[in-house]
Write a protein that holds these residues in place. Structure first.
Motif, PDB file in Angstrom:
ATOM      1  N   SER A 113       0.763  -1.170   0.023  1.00  0.00           N
ATOM      2  CA  SER A 113       0.068   0.078  -0.035  1.00  0.00           C
ATOM      3  C   SER A 113       0.871   1.072   0.105  1.00  0.00           C
ATOM      4  O   SER A 113       1.877   1.241   0.661  1.00  0.00           O
ATOM      5  CB  SER A 113      -0.855   0.186   1.232  1.00  0.00           C
ATOM      6  OG  SER A 113      -1.487   1.281   1.640  1.00  0.00           O
ATOM      7  N   LEU A 115       0.392   4.024   1.449  1.00  0.00           N
ATOM      8  CA  LEU A 115       0.544   4.409   2.729  1.00  0.00           C
ATOM      9  C   LEU A 115       1.631   3.745   3.625  1.00  0.00           C
ATOM     10  O   LEU A 115       2.330   4.659   4.447  1.00  0.00           O
ATOM     11  CB  LEU A 115      -0.918   4.432   3.346  1.00  0.00           C
ATOM     12  CG  LEU A 115      -2.092   5.145   2.820  1.00  0.00           C
ATOM     13  CD1 LEU A 115      -3.491   5.062   3.779  1.00  0.00           C
ATOM     14  CD2 LEU A 115      -1.973   6.582   2.826  1.00  0.00           C
ATOM     15  N   LEU A 261       1.188  10.828   1.224  1.00  0.00           N
ATOM     16  CA  LEU A 261       0.059  10.880   2.201  1.00  0.00           C
ATOM     17  C   LEU A 261      -0.982  11.947   1.641  1.00  0.00           C
ATOM     18  O   LEU A 261      -1.994  11.785   1.750  1.00  0.00           O
ATOM     19  CB  LEU A 261       0.677  11.589   3.419  1.00  0.00           C
ATOM     20  CG  LEU A 261       1.448  10.416   4.268  1.00  0.00           C
ATOM     21  CD1 LEU A 261       2.285  11.205   5.616  1.00  0.00           C
ATOM     22  CD2 LEU A 261       0.740   9.056   4.826  1.00  0.00           C
ATOM     23  N   TRP A 262      -0.334  12.951   1.105  1.00  0.00           N
ATOM     24  CA  TRP A 262      -1.425  13.878   0.571  1.00  0.00           C
ATOM     25  C   TRP A 262      -2.265  13.366  -0.704  1.00  0.00           C
ATOM     26  O   TRP A 262      -3.327  13.539  -0.807  1.00  0.00           O
ATOM     27  CB  TRP A 262      -0.659  15.246  -0.045  1.00  0.00           C
ATOM     28  CG  TRP A 262      -1.464  16.168  -0.791  1.00  0.00           C
ATOM     29  CD1 TRP A 262      -2.311  17.022  -0.007  1.00  0.00           C
ATOM     30  CD2 TRP A 262      -1.476  16.723  -2.009  1.00  0.00           C
ATOM     31  NE1 TRP A 262      -3.023  17.903  -0.932  1.00  0.00           N
ATOM     32  CE2 TRP A 262      -2.528  17.658  -2.132  1.00  0.00           C
ATOM     33  CE3 TRP A 262      -0.702  16.058  -3.036  1.00  0.00           C
ATOM     34  CZ2 TRP A 262      -2.853  18.311  -3.462  1.00  0.00           C
ATOM     35  CZ3 TRP A 262      -1.094  16.815  -4.360  1.00  0.00           C
ATOM     36  CH2 TRP A 262      -2.196  17.982  -4.480  1.00  0.00           C
ATOM     37  N   PHE A 264      -2.821   9.942  -1.224  1.00  0.00           N
ATOM     38  CA  PHE A 264      -3.683   8.718  -1.161  1.00  0.00           C
ATOM     39  C   PHE A 264      -4.714   8.895   0.178  1.00  0.00           C
ATOM     40  O   PHE A 264      -5.103   7.903   0.454  1.00  0.00           O
ATOM     41  CB  PHE A 264      -2.697   7.382  -1.240  1.00  0.00           C
ATOM     42  CG  PHE A 264      -1.893   7.417  -2.355  1.00  0.00           C
ATOM     43  CD1 PHE A 264      -2.741   6.622  -3.316  1.00  0.00           C
ATOM     44  CD2 PHE A 264      -0.808   7.534  -2.592  1.00  0.00           C
ATOM     45  CE1 PHE A 264      -2.221   6.314  -4.519  1.00  0.00           C
ATOM     46  CE2 PHE A 264      -0.219   7.495  -3.949  1.00  0.00           C
ATOM     47  CZ  PHE A 264      -1.008   6.732  -4.819  1.00  0.00           C
ATOM     48  N   LEU A 265      -4.219   9.820   1.147  1.00  0.00           N
ATOM     49  CA  LEU A 265      -5.159   9.920   2.040  1.00  0.00           C
ATOM     50  C   LEU A 265      -6.592  10.669   1.795  1.00  0.00           C
ATOM     51  O   LEU A 265      -6.403  11.354   0.987  1.00  0.00           O
ATOM     52  CB  LEU A 265      -4.457  10.644   3.480  1.00  0.00           C
ATOM     53  CG  LEU A 265      -3.585   9.767   4.015  1.00  0.00           C
ATOM     54  CD1 LEU A 265      -3.000  10.973   5.303  1.00  0.00           C
ATOM     55  CD2 LEU A 265      -4.254   8.833   4.733  1.00  0.00           C
TER      56      LEU A 265
END
Length: 265
Positions: A113, A115, A261-262, A264-265
Motif C-alpha cells: 500500500s 500509505l 500521504l497527500w 492517497f489519504l
C-alpha cells in the motif's frame, strides 16, 4: 511494455537500489502515479539482475579477494581481513533471508500500500537523518566486530517493510555503530549482493512453470539500463558521500512520503 516504460523503470531501479531512498517504493509508485500497468515479475527479475551485475562488477576485485581468502579459511581456519569480510557478508544475510521466507506473502500483498510506503519513507528517513547528524564514526569495515555484523544484518531484515530502503537501514545501523560514511556504504553495497541474488532466485522460482510470456528484447534492455545506472550510482555515491552526507536523501524521503500521504489519504 513500451520502451519509454522500460527506460524509466530501469533507470529508477538502477539509481534507487543503492541510494538510501527505497527502490521497492519507487518501482511500486511509478505505475501507481503514472497509471501504467504493473511491470510484472519477469521485468522485476531483469531489473534486479542489472543491479546485481553492476555491484559485482564494481567490487569485482574485492569479491575475488574475499572468495579466495574465504575458501582458504575453510582449510586453515585462519581469518585475514578479506576472509572476515566474506564471513560478515554471509552471516549478515541470514536474518533477511529468514525474514523474507517467513513474511513473503504479507510483504507482497498487504504491505504494498502507498500509505505503508509513505510511513516507511518518513520514519526510517528521520532515523537515517538522526544517525547521520550525530555521525562521528571513523571505523572502517575491517574494524567491525561480529556484534556489529549481527546488528546490521538484523537491521537489513527490517528493510523488507516497503519504503524502508535496504541500503538506508543498513547504512543507518552502521553509522550508529561508529563506522565512517564510506565504510557504512561500502559494507551495505557488499551486503546487497547475496540479497539481490536471493531475491532474483525466489522470483525466478515463482516464474518456473508459469505461462508468462517473455519479451527478451525488453528483458535485455532492462538489464543493461539498470546495470549502467546502478554502476554510476555506486561510483558517485561513494565518491561524494563524505562531502554531502545523508541529509539530501533524508529531505527527499520526507518530501516523497508527504506527497504520498497527500495523494492517497
Amino acid at each position: 511494455m513500451d520502451w519509454i516504460h522500460v527506460i524509466v523503470l530501469a533507470i529508477v531501479q538502477g539509481i534507487t537500489e543503492f541510494l538510501p531512498v527505497s527502490s521497492s517504493a519507487h518501482l511500486i509508485l511509478v505505475p501507481v502515479l503514472t497509471n501504467w500497468d504493473d511491470q510484472g515479475l519477469v521485468f522485476d527479475v531483469a531489473l534486479h539482475l542489472g543491479s546485481l551485475s553492476a555491484v559485482m562488477i564494481y567490487f569485482r576485485q574485492d569479491l575475488i579477494n574475499m572468495t579466495l581468502s574465504w575458501t582458504r579459511s575453510l582449510a586453515t581456519r585462519q581469518l585475514d581481513a578479506d576472509a572476515r569480510l566474506a564471513w560478515a557478508v554471509i552471516l549478515g544475510t541470514i536474518p533477511v533471508g529468514l525474514a523474507g521466507l517467513a513474511f513473503k506473502d504479507v510483504i507482497e500483498t498487504v504491505l504494498r500500500s502507498p500509505l505503508y510506503l509513505a510511513a516507511g519513507l518518513i520514519v526510517f528517513g528521520l532515523l537515517l537523518g538522526w544517525a547521520d547528524w550525530r555521525h562521528r564514526g571513523t571505523r572502517e569495515v575491517s574494524q567491525m566486530t561480529w556484534k556489529d555484523v549481527a546488528v546490521i544484518g538484523i537491521a537489513q531484515a527490517i528493510a523488507l517493510f516497503p519504503g524502508t530502503s535496504r541500503s538506508g537501514i543498513t547504512i543507518t545501523a552502521a553509522l550508529l555503530l561508529g563506522l565512517s560514511r564510506e565504510a557504512a556504504a561500502r559494507f551495505s553495497f557488499l551486503l546487497s549482493i547475496p540479497v539481490i541474488f536471493l531475491a532474483c532466485a525466489l522470483e525466478t522460482k515463482d516464474l518456473v512453470g508459469s505461462d508468462v510470456p517473455i519479451d527478451w528484447a525488453v528483458m535485455a534492455g532492462g538489464v543493461l539500463l539498470s546495470g549502467i545506472s546502478a554502476f554510476l550510482c555506486i561510483h558517485y555515491f561513494l565518491a561524494f558521500i563524505q562531502r554531502i552526507g545523508m541529509q539530501p536523501f533524508v529531505i527527499y524521503r520526507l518530501v516523497l512520503g508527504a506527497m504520498l500521504l497527500w495523494i492517497f489519504l
